[in-house]
Design a protein around this motif. Structure first.
Motif, PDB file in Angstrom:
ATOM      1  N   TYR A   1       7.673  -4.981  -0.799  1.00 59.05           N
ATOM      2  CA  TYR A   1       8.262  -5.597   0.393  1.00 59.05           C
ATOM      3  C   TYR A   1       7.167  -6.005   1.380  1.00 59.05           C
ATOM      4  O   TYR A   1       7.423  -6.138   2.574  1.00 59.05           O
ATOM      5  CB  TYR A   1       9.247  -4.634   1.069  1.00 59.05           C
TER       6      TYR A   1
ATOM      7  N   ASP B   1      16.834   3.795  -8.031  1.00 62.04           N
ATOM      8  CA  ASP B   1      16.436   2.471  -7.535  1.00 62.04           C
ATOM      9  C   ASP B   1      16.667   2.383  -6.027  1.00 62.04           C
ATOM     10  O   ASP B   1      17.013   1.310  -5.515  1.00 62.04           O
ATOM     11  CB  ASP B   1      17.184   1.347  -8.261  1.00 62.04           C
TER      12      ASP B   1
ATOM     13  N   HIS C   1       7.317  -8.983  -6.913  1.00 58.72           N
ATOM     14  CA  HIS C   1       8.735  -8.672  -6.681  1.00 58.72           C
ATOM     15  C   HIS C   1       9.497  -9.984  -6.528  1.00 58.72           C
ATOM     16  O   HIS C   1      10.437 -10.253  -7.273  1.00 58.72           O
ATOM     17  CB  HIS C   1       8.843  -7.770  -5.431  1.00 58.72           C
TER      18      HIS C   1
ATOM     19  N   HIS D   1      12.286   2.242  -4.226  1.00 57.31           N
ATOM     20  CA  HIS D   1      11.510   1.326  -3.361  1.00 57.31           C
ATOM     21  C   HIS D   1      11.680   1.859  -1.936  1.00 57.31           C
ATOM     22  O   HIS D   1      12.502   1.350  -1.177  1.00 57.31           O
ATOM     23  CB  HIS D   1      12.079  -0.087  -3.387  1.00 57.31           C
TER      24      HIS D   1
ATOM     25  N   PHE E   1       9.074  -8.126 -11.536  1.00 56.90           N
ATOM     26  CA  PHE E   1      10.514  -8.424 -11.593  1.00 56.90           C
ATOM     27  C   PHE E   1      10.659  -9.696 -12.426  1.00 56.90           C
ATOM     28  O   PHE E   1      10.470 -10.805 -11.923  1.00 56.90           O
ATOM     29  CB  PHE E   1      11.035  -8.597 -10.170  1.00 56.90           C
TER      30      PHE E   1
ATOM     31  N   ILE F   1      15.651  -9.991  -1.019  1.00 55.08           N
ATOM     32  CA  ILE F   1      14.418  -9.208  -0.896  1.00 55.08           C
ATOM     33  C   ILE F   1      13.571  -9.743   0.254  1.00 55.08           C
ATOM     34  O   ILE F   1      12.950  -8.981   0.992  1.00 55.08           O
ATOM     35  CB  ILE F   1      13.626  -9.261  -2.233  1.00 55.08           C
TER      36      ILE F   1
ATOM     37  N   HIS G   1      10.826  -4.575 -14.372  1.00 57.56           N
ATOM     38  CA  HIS G   1      12.227  -4.797 -13.964  1.00 57.56           C
ATOM     39  C   HIS G   1      12.736  -5.941 -14.846  1.00 57.56           C
ATOM     40  O   HIS G   1      12.208  -7.050 -14.753  1.00 57.56           O
ATOM     41  CB  HIS G   1      12.291  -5.339 -12.539  1.00 57.56           C
TER      42      HIS G   1
ATOM     43  N   TYR H   1      25.354 -10.936  -5.345  1.00 56.91           N
ATOM     44  CA  TYR H   1      23.997 -10.428  -5.089  1.00 56.91           C
ATOM     45  C   TYR H   1      22.985 -11.411  -5.658  1.00 56.91           C
ATOM     46  O   TYR H   1      23.144 -11.916  -6.763  1.00 56.91           O
ATOM     47  CB  TYR H   1      23.793  -9.067  -5.772  1.00 56.91           C
TER      48      TYR H   1
ATOM     49  N   ARG I   1      19.976  -3.718   5.115  1.00 61.77           N
ATOM     50  CA  ARG I   1      20.751  -4.937   4.820  1.00 61.77           C
ATOM     51  C   ARG I   1      22.236  -4.601   4.720  1.00 61.77           C
ATOM     52  O   ARG I   1      22.931  -5.040   3.814  1.00 61.77           O
ATOM     53  CB  ARG I   1      20.195  -5.604   3.558  1.00 61.77           C
TER      54      ARG I   1
HETATM   55  O1  NIG Z   1      15.429  -3.016  -8.295  1.00 57.39           O
HETATM   56  N1  NIG Z   1      15.389  -5.923  -8.847  1.00 57.39           N
HETATM   57  C1  NIG Z   1      14.508  -6.019  -8.011  1.00 57.39           C
HETATM   58  N2  NIG Z   1      14.298  -5.222  -6.959  1.00 57.39           N
HETATM   59  C2  NIG Z   1      15.266  -4.355  -6.414  1.00 57.39           C
HETATM   60  C3  NIG Z   1      16.136  -5.047  -5.444  1.00 57.39           C
HETATM   61  C4  NIG Z   1      15.482  -5.143  -4.162  1.00 57.39           C
HETATM   62  C5  NIG Z   1      16.287  -5.772  -3.082  1.00 57.39           C
HETATM   63  O2  NIG Z   1      17.363  -6.378  -3.263  1.00 57.39           O
HETATM   64  O3  NIG Z   1      15.735  -5.637  -1.977  1.00 57.39           O
HETATM   65  C6  NIG Z   1      16.048  -3.722  -7.523  1.00 57.39           C
HETATM   66  O4  NIG Z   1      17.272  -3.904  -7.639  1.00 57.39           O
END
Ligand code: NIG
Ligand code: FE
Length: 403
Positions: A144, A312, A171, A79, A210, A104, A238, A99, A86
């Protein structure tokens, strides 16, 4: 005239092509090897001693000094178009905070605020990182932006650097759609499957959702994936990252190319993956950076599932672009052998992207080579954190590393 380059004096060549007489099972290893590239494609692989007769006068000779060579890494999950980072969230997590998918949304805000030029410059820097670490093929997801214009912008920018672009409007549900003040998740799914998909599909090859608590239900994910598929996109998912769920089942049922994360799997999930051609893509950087339990690659491999490894790379759950790092973690903490991990990061990634031209060094395939400052592929896991990638070639041409 076709351009010919002979790569020779390769101590250990991993081809991922199990031709007769080779070692290392699926790695198809040739020792004291040479490889001929003609116009960027592999034309011949064999013992270096036979190269002189196979190739009388190549345009260029690249001497690998007895080092190991593997196919370029295929990073099938990243991504990379986003604003901000962050680091504070990461530090808080290392101090004990869990987490959550909700993080996101803070990247969504920073991404919406960034200019095209800022995002492009960032992306170019990441692409340089990938190349220097041996990645020659990579996928990038949106996700995003989460509005029609913002998602369209992200897939458009991603498309400037790779053909493997994934539309991930699903997402999370953005702030402005969240209940009680906003119209809710189903209304957002309407937007994703309608106007947003129409704007993004021309720049994308894949659709992803997701499917997770805190993101989208299986039913909402199915709507998004089916709409994407009807719009001509391939499906990836995902799933099963933060807890058991329906992501894997949905992915297999829809014939997805890949289901990514696969951290929490039931026996049925493992059996379904093993019986399908959906690749289980494991993301070692995520469990490393979120301090969650690692997925059990051994269980998947022993059941006969196809496993890929990807970075990832994203600012929340896994801010690494390093496939060598992911290999080392997969070997140490997911119970993969070094050979399985190297295969998963090359041929496995290619299968996850349904690519037949990369991920192996077989005649006809792209001459994407990584030279290691090591005598064997095993060193990628044996020497974690050491920058072993010496030179990288894509389509037979020097891409990164020592000139
Ligand atoms: O692949 N799982 C969803 N999306 C991302 C996490 C993105 C984020 O925390 O910004 C992933 O882990
Ligand atoms: Fe991801």
């Amino acid at each position: 005239m076709p351009r010919t380059t002979l790569f020779t004096n390769i101590g250990e060549l991993t081809t991922n092509d199990q031709a007769p007489g080779r070692e290392g099972g699926p790695l198809g290893i040739v020792r004291d090897a040479a490889l001929l590239a003609v116009d960027g494609r592999v034309a011949w692989v064999g013992p270096a001693a036979e190269a002189a007769s196979a190739v009388p006068s190549p345009d260029e000779i690249v001497d690998l000094g007895g080092r190991a060579v593997i196919p370029g890494f295929v990073d099938s999950h990243s991504h990379l178009v986003f604003g901000g980072d962050r680091a504070e969230e990461f530090a808080a997590r290392m101090a004990g905070r869990p987490y959550e998918a909700g993080g996101i949304r803070s990247t969504v805000q920073a991404t919406r605020e960034a200019s095209d030029e800022e995002l492009r410059a960032r992306l170019a820097a990441f692409v340089g990182e990938l190349h220097r670490q041996g990645t020659t093929t990579f996928e990038i997801k949106s996700g995003y932006g989460l509005s029609v214009e913002a998602e369209e912008r992200l897939v458009r920018l991603a498309r400037e650097v790779t053909e493997e672009v994934t539309f991930l409007g699903a997402h999370v549900v953005p702030f402005e759609y969240r209940e009680p003040d906003g119209p809710g998740a189903d209304a957002y799914v309407e937007l994703v499957t309608g106007e947003m998909l129409a704007a993004c599909a021309p720049h994308a090859k894949w659709v992803d959702a997701f499917c997770e608590r805190g993101a989208f239900t299986a039913e909402q994910s199915r709507r998004v994936l089916e709409a994407g598929r009807a719009g001509g996109l391939g499906v990836r998912v995902h799933g099963n990252q933060l807890g058991p769920g329906e992501g894997v089942r949905l992915a297999v049922e829809l014939g997805a190319a890949s289901v990514d994360h696969c951290t929490y799997l039931s026996d049925e999930d493992v059996a379904a993956l093993a019986a399908s051609d959906t690749v289980a893509t494991l993301l070692p950087g995520v469990e490393f950076s979120t301090r969650q339990p690692y997925p059990d690659a051994r269980r998947l491999l022993d059941a006969g599932a196809t496993v890929a490894i990807a970075s990832d790379c994203n600012p929340g759950s896994s801010f690494t672009s390093s496939m060598p790092f992911c290999i080392a973690v997969a070997v140490r903490d997911m119970r993969m052998t070094p050979a399985e991990a190297v295969w998963a990061a090359t041929a496995g990634g290619a299968l996850a992207l349904r690519r037949e031209d990369v991920g192996a060094l077989r005649p006809g395939m792209s001459a994407d080579l990584v030279e290691l400052d090591a005598p064997s592929h095993v060193h990628l896991a044996y020497r974690p954190g050491v920058p072993l990638v010496r030179r990288v070639f894509r389509a037979g041409e020097h891409l990164a590393g020592a000139a």
